[in-house]
Design a protein around this motif. Structure first.
Motif, PDB file in Angstrom:
ATOM      1  N   ALA A  95       0.837  -1.211   0.000  1.00 50.15           N
ATOM      2  CA  ALA A  95       0.000   0.000   0.000  1.00 50.15           C
ATOM      3  C   ALA A  95       0.867   1.254   0.000  1.00 50.15           C
ATOM      4  O   ALA A  95       0.590   2.214  -0.741  1.00 50.15           O
ATOM      5  CB  ALA A  95      -0.948  -0.003   1.200  1.00 50.15           C
ATOM      6  N   ASP A  96       1.935   1.265   0.796  1.00 51.42           N
ATOM      7  CA  ASP A  96       2.840   2.419   0.829  1.00 51.42           C
ATOM      8  C   ASP A  96       3.577   2.586  -0.499  1.00 51.42           C
ATOM      9  O   ASP A  96       3.780   3.708  -0.971  1.00 51.42           O
ATOM     10  CB  ASP A  96       3.857   2.279   1.964  1.00 51.42           C
ATOM     11  CG  ASP A  96       3.196   2.350   3.340  1.00 51.42           C
ATOM     12  OD1 ASP A  96       2.137   2.999   3.456  1.00 51.42           O
ATOM     13  OD2 ASP A  96       3.755   1.756   4.277  1.00 51.42           O
ATOM     14  N   ILE A  97       3.983   1.498  -1.098  1.00 53.17           N
ATOM     15  CA  ILE A  97       4.669   1.562  -2.386  1.00 53.17           C
ATOM     16  C   ILE A  97       3.719   2.098  -3.455  1.00 53.17           C
ATOM     17  O   ILE A  97       4.097   2.954  -4.263  1.00 53.17           O
ATOM     18  CB  ILE A  97       5.238   0.180  -2.768  1.00 53.17           C
ATOM     19  CG1 ILE A  97       6.417  -0.159  -1.846  1.00 53.17           C
ATOM     20  CG2 ILE A  97       5.655   0.131  -4.234  1.00 53.17           C
ATOM     21  CD1 ILE A  97       6.917  -1.577  -1.958  1.00 53.17           C
ATOM     22  N   GLU A  98       2.475   1.627  -3.451  1.00 49.56           N
ATOM     23  CA  GLU A  98       1.489   2.127  -4.417  1.00 49.56           C
ATOM     24  C   GLU A  98       1.261   3.624  -4.227  1.00 49.56           C
ATOM     25  O   GLU A  98       1.150   4.370  -5.209  1.00 49.56           O
ATOM     26  CB  GLU A  98       0.184   1.354  -4.297  1.00 49.56           C
ATOM     27  CG  GLU A  98       0.289  -0.054  -4.845  1.00 49.56           C
ATOM     28  CD  GLU A  98      -0.934  -0.900  -4.567  1.00 49.56           C
ATOM     29  OE1 GLU A  98      -1.794  -0.514  -3.731  1.00 49.56           O
ATOM     30  OE2 GLU A  98      -1.036  -1.977  -5.185  1.00 49.56           O
ATOM     31  N   GLU A  99       1.201   4.074  -2.988  1.00 49.58           N
ATOM     32  CA  GLU A  99       1.032   5.503  -2.710  1.00 49.58           C
ATOM     33  C   GLU A  99       2.245   6.294  -3.209  1.00 49.58           C
ATOM     34  O   GLU A  99       2.101   7.352  -3.825  1.00 49.58           O
ATOM     35  CB  GLU A  99       0.814   5.752  -1.217  1.00 49.58           C
ATOM     36  CG  GLU A  99       0.678   7.213  -0.841  1.00 49.58           C
ATOM     37  CD  GLU A  99      -0.502   7.911  -1.513  1.00 49.58           C
ATOM     38  OE1 GLU A  99      -0.424   9.144  -1.697  1.00 49.58           O
ATOM     39  OE2 GLU A  99      -1.497   7.238  -1.855  1.00 49.58           O
ATOM     40  N   SER A 100       3.430   5.783  -2.975  1.00 50.29           N
ATOM     41  CA  SER A 100       4.646   6.444  -3.468  1.00 50.29           C
ATOM     42  C   SER A 100       4.629   6.527  -4.990  1.00 50.29           C
ATOM     43  O   SER A 100       5.009   7.555  -5.566  1.00 50.29           O
ATOM     44  CB  SER A 100       5.893   5.695  -3.003  1.00 50.29           C
ATOM     45  OG  SER A 100       6.033   5.782  -1.609  1.00 50.29           O
ATOM     46  N   ARG A 101       4.186   5.488  -5.639  1.00 49.78           N
ATOM     47  CA  ARG A 101       4.100   5.495  -7.107  1.00 49.78           C
ATOM     48  C   ARG A 101       3.113   6.547  -7.592  1.00 49.78           C
ATOM     49  O   ARG A 101       3.389   7.264  -8.558  1.00 49.78           O
ATOM     50  CB  ARG A 101       3.681   4.114  -7.619  1.00 49.78           C
ATOM     51  CG  ARG A 101       4.756   3.062  -7.479  1.00 49.78           C
ATOM     52  CD  ARG A 101       4.232   1.699  -7.871  1.00 49.78           C
ATOM     53  NE  ARG A 101       5.268   0.683  -7.766  1.00 49.78           N
ATOM     54  CZ  ARG A 101       5.059  -0.608  -7.914  1.00 49.78           C
ATOM     55  NH1 ARG A 101       3.834  -1.056  -8.178  1.00 49.78           N
ATOM     56  NH2 ARG A 101       6.046  -1.468  -7.805  1.00 49.78           N
ATOM     57  N   ARG A 102       1.954   6.617  -6.931  1.00 47.46           N
ATOM     58  CA  ARG A 102       0.957   7.631  -7.314  1.00 47.46           C
ATOM     59  C   ARG A 102       1.526   9.040  -7.147  1.00 47.46           C
ATOM     60  O   ARG A 102       1.373   9.886  -8.029  1.00 47.46           O
ATOM     61  CB  ARG A 102      -0.327   7.473  -6.494  1.00 47.46           C
ATOM     62  CG  ARG A 102      -1.232   6.364  -6.971  1.00 47.46           C
ATOM     63  CD  ARG A 102      -2.597   6.404  -6.286  1.00 47.46           C
ATOM     64  NE  ARG A 102      -2.534   6.139  -4.857  1.00 47.46           N
ATOM     65  CZ  ARG A 102      -2.481   4.922  -4.318  1.00 47.46           C
ATOM     66  NH1 ARG A 102      -2.506   3.852  -5.084  1.00 47.46           N
ATOM     67  NH2 ARG A 102      -2.427   4.775  -3.006  1.00 47.46           N
ATOM     68  N   GLU A 103       2.180   9.289  -6.029  1.00 49.01           N
ATOM     69  CA  GLU A 103       2.774  10.605  -5.784  1.00 49.01           C
ATOM     70  C   GLU A 103       3.855  10.915  -6.825  1.00 49.01           C
ATOM     71  O   GLU A 103       3.913  12.030  -7.340  1.00 49.01           O
ATOM     72  CB  GLU A 103       3.367  10.669  -4.376  1.00 49.01           C
ATOM     73  CG  GLU A 103       2.322  10.687  -3.281  1.00 49.01           C
ATOM     74  CD  GLU A 103       2.928  10.576  -1.886  1.00 49.01           C
ATOM     75  OE1 GLU A 103       4.176  10.583  -1.760  1.00 49.01           O
ATOM     76  OE2 GLU A 103       2.141  10.467  -0.924  1.00 49.01           O
ATOM     77  N   PHE A 104       4.692   9.959  -7.110  1.00 53.57           N
ATOM     78  CA  PHE A 104       5.749  10.157  -8.099  1.00 53.57           C
ATOM     79  C   PHE A 104       5.153  10.446  -9.469  1.00 53.57           C
ATOM     80  O   PHE A 104       5.583  11.368 -10.164  1.00 53.57           O
ATOM     81  CB  PHE A 104       6.650   8.921  -8.155  1.00 53.57           C
ATOM     82  CG  PHE A 104       7.806   9.068  -9.108  1.00 53.57           C
ATOM     83  CD1 PHE A 104       9.005   9.604  -8.680  1.00 53.57           C
ATOM     84  CD2 PHE A 104       7.695   8.681 -10.436  1.00 53.57           C
ATOM     85  CE1 PHE A 104      10.077   9.734  -9.533  1.00 53.57           C
ATOM     86  CE2 PHE A 104       8.753   8.814 -11.311  1.00 53.57           C
ATOM     87  CZ  PHE A 104       9.955   9.350 -10.859  1.00 53.57           C
ATOM     88  N   ASP A 105       4.164   9.632  -9.867  1.00 54.11           N
ATOM     89  CA  ASP A 105       3.547   9.802 -11.184  1.00 54.11           C
ATOM     90  C   ASP A 105       2.814  11.136 -11.313  1.00 54.11           C
ATOM     91  O   ASP A 105       2.727  11.693 -12.412  1.00 54.11           O
ATOM     92  CB  ASP A 105       2.583   8.652 -11.483  1.00 54.11           C
ATOM     93  CG  ASP A 105       3.313   7.314 -11.659  1.00 54.11           C
ATOM     94  OD1 ASP A 105       4.557   7.315 -11.828  1.00 54.11           O
ATOM     95  OD2 ASP A 105       2.628   6.275 -11.615  1.00 54.11           O
ATOM     96  N   ALA A 106       2.311  11.649 -10.208  1.00 54.01           N
ATOM     97  CA  ALA A 106       1.598  12.922 -10.237  1.00 54.01           C
ATOM     98  C   ALA A 106       2.556  14.121 -10.199  1.00 54.01           C
ATOM     99  O   ALA A 106       2.136  15.248 -10.493  1.00 54.01           O
ATOM    100  CB  ALA A 106       0.635  13.002  -9.045  1.00 54.01           C
ATOM    101  N   SER A 107       3.807  13.896  -9.866  1.00 55.88           N
ATOM    102  CA  SER A 107       4.775  14.994  -9.791  1.00 55.88           C
ATOM    103  C   SER A 107       5.204  15.418 -11.185  1.00 55.88           C
ATOM    104  O   SER A 107       4.880  14.768 -12.183  1.00 55.88           O
ATOM    105  CB  SER A 107       5.992  14.578  -8.961  1.00 55.88           C
ATOM    106  OG  SER A 107       6.765  13.637  -9.674  1.00 55.88           O
ATOM    107  N   ASP A 108       5.950  16.489 -11.263  1.00 59.70           N
ATOM    108  CA  ASP A 108       6.404  17.027 -12.550  1.00 59.70           C
ATOM    109  C   ASP A 108       7.720  16.415 -13.006  1.00 59.70           C
ATOM    110  O   ASP A 108       8.454  17.032 -13.769  1.00 59.70           O
ATOM    111  CB  ASP A 108       6.566  18.557 -12.446  1.00 59.70           C
ATOM    112  CG  ASP A 108       5.237  19.253 -12.313  1.00 59.70           C
ATOM    113  OD1 ASP A 108       4.222  18.670 -12.754  1.00 59.70           O
ATOM    114  OD2 ASP A 108       5.191  20.350 -11.757  1.00 59.70           O
TER     115      ASP A 108
END
Length: 127
Positions: free
Chosen positions: A113-126
């Motif tokens: 779950a934490d890894i998925e959240e990190s991926r979402r945050e990374f993908d949403a960044s510039d």
């Protein structure tokens, strides 16, 4: 079977990293883990493995079994009959792999779950 499927995927790595990288490369795909998981319950025939592992083709199952047999993680037993009966089971080496795989599974389950959240945050960044 052609030996060309057995690539040295770790040739470019420093020598001290190769053993671990080679083992992780072996389990980088989903099929080896699925086959080992099925064989953890005991010997299985090819058709039983094919039925139990959703989505695996006969060719991929054959390649996976051959690779695991080549690495000494499973054993193949042929019983003479018509047609020949072929059973696969974990070798002693394959059974010794269960504890580290279970530990990796527990770690992945705890952190997914934490890894998925990190991926979402990374993908949403510039980036």
């Amino acid at each position: 079977m052609s030996k060309h499927i057995y690539k040295n995927a770790t040739a470019h790595l420093p020598e001290h990293c190769r053993p671990t990288a080679e083992i992780l490369t072996q389990f980088g795909g989903k099929w080896a883990i699925a086959v080992i998981g099925q064989l953890n319950a005991g010997p299985r025939r090819f058709s039983e493995l094919a039925d139990a592992i959703s989505g695996i083709s006969e060719r991929m199952l054959t390649l996976t079994l051959r690779t695991l047999e080549r690495d000494g993680l499973i054993e193949r037993h042929v019983t003479p009959s018509v047609p020949p009966r072929v059973d696969y089971e974990l070798s002693a080496r394959g059974r010794s792999l269960q504890e580290p795989l279970i530990a990796l599974h527990i770690w992945a389950t705890e952190h997914m779950a934490d890894i998925e959240e990190s991926r979402r945050e990374f993908d949403a960044s510039d980036r």
